[in-house]
Design a protein around this motif. Structure first.
Motif, PDB file in Angstrom:
ATOM      1  N   SER A 162       0.817  -1.218   0.000  1.00  0.00           N
ATOM      2  CA  SER A 162       0.000   0.000   0.000  1.00  0.00           C
ATOM      3  C   SER A 162       0.852   1.270   0.000  1.00  0.00           C
ATOM      4  N   ARG A 163       2.150   1.141   0.238  1.00  0.00           N
ATOM      5  CA  ARG A 163       3.026   2.319   0.320  1.00  0.00           C
ATOM      6  C   ARG A 163       3.718   2.670  -0.987  1.00  0.00           C
ATOM      7  N   VAL A 164       3.727   1.741  -1.945  1.00  0.00           N
ATOM      8  CA  VAL A 164       4.461   1.971  -3.185  1.00  0.00           C
ATOM      9  C   VAL A 164       3.523   2.535  -4.251  1.00  0.00           C
ATOM     10  N   ALA A 165       3.885   3.698  -4.786  1.00  0.00           N
ATOM     11  CA  ALA A 165       3.081   4.324  -5.846  1.00  0.00           C
ATOM     12  C   ALA A 165       3.276   3.546  -7.150  1.00  0.00           C
ATOM     13  N   PRO A 166       2.172   3.115  -7.782  1.00  0.00           N
ATOM     14  CA  PRO A 166       2.279   2.315  -9.010  1.00  0.00           C
ATOM     15  C   PRO A 166       3.133   2.952 -10.104  1.00  0.00           C
ATOM     16  N   ASP A 167       3.110   4.288 -10.228  1.00  0.00           N
ATOM     17  CA  ASP A 167       3.893   4.935 -11.284  1.00  0.00           C
ATOM     18  C   ASP A 167       5.401   4.818 -11.045  1.00  0.00           C
ATOM     19  N   ARG A 168       5.808   4.618  -9.798  1.00  0.00           N
ATOM     20  CA  ARG A 168       7.250   4.484  -9.492  1.00  0.00           C
ATOM     21  C   ARG A 168       7.804   3.133  -9.919  1.00  0.00           C
ATOM     22  N   ILE A 169       6.932   2.135 -10.058  1.00  0.00           N
ATOM     23  CA  ILE A 169       7.410   0.782 -10.381  1.00  0.00           C
ATOM     24  C   ILE A 169       6.881   0.287 -11.721  1.00  0.00           C
ATOM     25  N   GLU A 170       6.309   1.189 -12.504  1.00  0.00           N
ATOM     26  CA  GLU A 170       5.794   0.816 -13.810  1.00  0.00           C
ATOM     27  C   GLU A 170       6.925   0.228 -14.659  1.00  0.00           C
ATOM     28  N   GLY A 171       6.665  -0.892 -15.287  1.00  0.00           N
ATOM     29  CA  GLY A 171       7.677  -1.530 -16.129  1.00  0.00           C
ATOM     30  C   GLY A 171       8.654  -2.428 -15.385  1.00  0.00           C
ATOM     31  N   MET A 172       8.596  -2.424 -14.059  1.00  0.00           N
ATOM     32  CA  MET A 172       9.466  -3.302 -13.265  1.00  0.00           C
ATOM     33  C   MET A 172       8.834  -4.676 -13.128  1.00  0.00           C
ATOM     34  N   ASN A 173       9.588  -5.698 -13.378  1.00  0.00           N
ATOM     35  CA  ASN A 173       9.120  -7.074 -13.181  1.00  0.00           C
ATOM     36  C   ASN A 173      10.249  -7.862 -12.540  1.00  0.00           C
ATOM     37  N   ASN A 174      10.325  -7.784 -11.223  1.00  0.00           N
ATOM     38  CA  ASN A 174      11.387  -8.465 -10.486  1.00  0.00           C
ATOM     39  C   ASN A 174      10.829  -9.076  -9.213  1.00  0.00           C
ATOM     40  N   THR A 175      11.515 -10.103  -8.746  1.00  0.00           N
ATOM     41  CA  THR A 175      11.133 -10.745  -7.495  1.00  0.00           C
ATOM     42  C   THR A 175      12.349 -10.758  -6.577  1.00  0.00           C
ATOM     43  N   TYR A 176      12.095 -10.440  -5.306  1.00  0.00           N
ATOM     44  CA  TYR A 176      13.159 -10.329  -4.315  1.00  0.00           C
ATOM     45  C   TYR A 176      12.829 -11.166  -3.091  1.00  0.00           C
TER      46      TYR A 176
END
Length: 101
Positions: A13-27
């Motif tokens: 709920s804290r991460v803005a979707p526009d900041r991670i657009e295009g990211m596809n990673n798993t940690y």
């Protein structure tokens, strides 16, 4: 200062979707003394599950170090350079995490 569990519970709920657009990673975050969490970033959304899964990159730290990093008290790069934060896997994926934190 939130605990590691509180941090991961609130992360989606804290991460803005526009900041991670295009990211596809798993940690995977292996926090000694607190637990293990898998964080998946895909299609502008963050999903957190308890336990280890497949990951591009694994971060390992003590609970104390992790809480200092997430509160801004400790710089993640400094923690890595001094051996308090260990990173295994894709360093490029690891660098992308700066968009989330």
């Amino acid at each position: 200062m939130p605990t590691a569990k509180e941090f991961f519970d609130a992360l989606p709920s804290r991460v803005a979707p526009d900041r991670i657009e295009g990211m596809n990673n798993t940690y995977v975050f292996d926090i000694d003394g607190a637990g293990i969490w898998t964080v998946e970033v895909a299609d502008g959304a963050v999903t957190v599950t308890e336990g280890a899964g497949e990951a591009d990159c694994t971060f390992s730290a003590s609970e104390e170090t992790f809480e200092k990093i997430t509160s801004g008290e400790q710089n993640a790069t400094t923690a890595y350079m001094t051996g308090k934060l260990k990173i295994k896997g894709d360093m490029g994926a690891a660098m992308k995490l700066q968009k989330i934190f």
